[in-house]
Design a protein around this motif. Structure first.
Motif, PDB file in Angstrom:
ATOM      1  N   ALA A   1      49.855  25.567 -16.571  1.00 59.92           N
ATOM      2  CA  ALA A   1      48.666  26.513 -16.511  1.00 59.92           C
ATOM      3  C   ALA A   1      48.258  27.149 -17.797  1.00 59.92           C
ATOM      4  O   ALA A   1      47.034  27.451 -18.139  1.00 59.92           O
ATOM      5  CB  ALA A   1      49.260  27.626 -15.462  1.00 59.92           C
TER       6      ALA A   1
ATOM      7  N   LEU B   1      47.169  26.739 -10.571  1.00 61.74           N
ATOM      8  CA  LEU B   1      46.563  26.504 -11.797  1.00 61.74           C
ATOM      9  C   LEU B   1      47.014  25.391 -12.609  1.00 61.74           C
ATOM     10  O   LEU B   1      46.097  24.741 -13.253  1.00 61.74           O
ATOM     11  CB  LEU B   1      46.744  27.833 -12.637  1.00 61.74           C
ATOM     12  N   GLY B   2      48.291  25.103 -12.503  1.00 57.91           N
ATOM     13  CA  GLY B   2      48.838  24.189 -13.131  1.00 57.91           C
ATOM     14  C   GLY B   2      48.235  22.568 -12.868  1.00 57.91           C
ATOM     15  O   GLY B   2      47.806  21.624 -13.365  1.00 57.91           O
TER      16      GLY B   2
ATOM     17  N   ALA C   1      50.829  30.086 -10.341  1.00 59.09           N
ATOM     18  CA  ALA C   1      51.178  29.129 -11.436  1.00 59.09           C
ATOM     19  C   ALA C   1      50.819  27.729 -11.091  1.00 59.09           C
ATOM     20  O   ALA C   1      50.549  26.968 -11.724  1.00 59.09           O
ATOM     21  CB  ALA C   1      52.497  29.415 -12.235  1.00 59.09           C
ATOM     22  N   SER C   2      51.462  27.450 -10.131  1.00 61.31           N
ATOM     23  CA  SER C   2      51.553  25.863  -9.575  1.00 61.31           C
ATOM     24  C   SER C   2      50.278  25.423  -9.300  1.00 61.31           C
ATOM     25  O   SER C   2      49.748  24.477  -9.561  1.00 61.31           O
ATOM     26  CB  SER C   2      52.516  25.783  -8.479  1.00 61.31           C
TER      27      SER C   2
ATOM     28  N   SER D   1      55.208  24.311 -14.056  1.00 62.84           N
ATOM     29  CA  SER D   1      53.844  25.103 -13.728  1.00 62.84           C
ATOM     30  C   SER D   1      53.282  25.990 -14.712  1.00 62.84           C
ATOM     31  O   SER D   1      51.912  26.041 -14.837  1.00 62.84           O
ATOM     32  CB  SER D   1      53.965  25.462 -12.401  1.00 62.84           C
TER      33      SER D   1
ATOM     34  N   THR E   1      45.503  22.506 -11.136  1.00 68.41           N
ATOM     35  CA  THR E   1      44.091  22.394 -11.281  1.00 68.41           C
ATOM     36  C   THR E   1      44.071  21.970 -12.919  1.00 68.41           C
ATOM     37  O   THR E   1      42.754  21.165 -13.286  1.00 68.41           O
ATOM     38  CB  THR E   1      43.485  23.891 -11.424  1.00 68.41           C
ATOM     39  N   MET E   2      44.807  22.342 -13.707  1.00 66.44           N
ATOM     40  CA  MET E   2      44.629  22.101 -15.179  1.00 66.44           C
ATOM     41  C   MET E   2      44.962  20.370 -15.065  1.00 66.44           C
ATOM     42  O   MET E   2      44.279  19.810 -16.141  1.00 66.44           O
ATOM     43  CB  MET E   2      45.561  22.696 -15.947  1.00 66.44           C
TER      44      MET E   2
END
Length: 272
Positions: free
Chosen positions: A106, A192-193, A189-190, A102, A195-196
């Motif tokens: 991210a 955001l990851g 972080a998960s 993640s 989302t990316m």
């Protein structure tokens, strides 16, 4: 954060990762982009950290083969950070494998955008202007200056960033864990990851459907209707379909070949 003092063994590993990080585009492909470069850069680290843990080594190599793509300079920083996280995972088990994946997912997007703007859109233009001006006058110094202005700074920064990623990455992980913020950091972080990954899907996965329904004098493009309701829906459905097939054991190479064949056939009969 306290700066970590490197041991002699860590310094040896650092030099290996620094040199290998210059091969970040090794066997790059559209399936997992720089994943092979990630694996090649981290081989000395993984072999050292998991030398007495064969299963842990397999899992670490599997993590290194996940989709990854960023600019060549921050690539080195993230390799140092990845090294720090793998070490923490093996020695203290303060972070799990999902967190490592993640954090990488991210950070690769923001770092790519930042350094693409700095190097591709700024420094490369300056170096190109200087080099082209001299080469237009048949002066071979233009080639040398382009390399010095554009290539050398990247190489120097890559050496520096690997150490920064490992040294400060370890301190950062220790600080977050000791403060009790690890769960919040992992969740952030998960999110955001994910989302990316969603953003990259919308940009990189395209299904150019070309089916037009004609009713009298009126024509209706199916893709336009779908995109007006849910932009990028076809790409999202294709992604989730591939993910479901991979979970069932279908090899990614088979999916690539089938996608290529479907695209060619669809283009011939006018679907795409």
């Amino acid at each position: 954060m306290e700066k970590k003092v490197l041991t002699n063994e860590e310094k040896k590993l650092l030099r290996k990762v620094q040199l290998r990080s210059h091969m970040c585009f090794l066997q790059g492909n559209m399936l997992n982009m720089q994943a092979t470069g990630v694996t090649y850069s981290l081989i000395p680290v993984i072999e050292e950290i998991y030398k007495d843990d064969p299963e842990g080594k397999k899992e670490a190599y599997a993590r290194s083969q996940q989709f990854f793509n960023t600019h060549a300079v921050p690539f080195s920083f993230l390799m140092g950070l990845n090294w720090a996280m793998e070490k923490e995972h093996n020695e203290k088990n303060t972070i799990d494998g999902k967190t490592i994946e993640s954090v990488k997912a991210a950070l690769m997007g923001p770092t790519a955008g930042m350094f693409d703007s700095l190097f591709f859109n700024c420094l490369r233009v300056i170096a190109g202007g200087v080099g082209i001006g001299l080469c237009a006058q048949r002066n071979p110094l233009g080639i040398l200056l382009f390399i010095l202005i554009y290539g050398v700074p990247q190489s120097v920064l890559k050496f520096i960033f690997v150490k920064m990623g490992y040294v400060y990455g370890t301190s950062f992980i220790d600080t977050v864990f000791n403060s009790g913020l690890m769960n919040a950091f992992t969740k952030a972080a998960s999110i955001l990851g994910i989302t990316m990954v969603g953003a990259m899907t919308a940009q990189m996965v395209n299904v150019p459907l070309n089916i037009v329904l004609t009713m009298g004098e009126t024509s209706l493009n199916i893709a336009d209707v779908i995109n007006s309701i849910f932009p990028g829906l076809l790409g999202v459905l294709l992604l989730f379909g591939f993910a479901a097939l991979i979970k069932k054991g279908v090899r990614p190479t088979i999916l690539v070949v089938c996608t290529l064949a479907a695209g060619l056939i669809g283009a011939l009969i006018g679907i795409f």
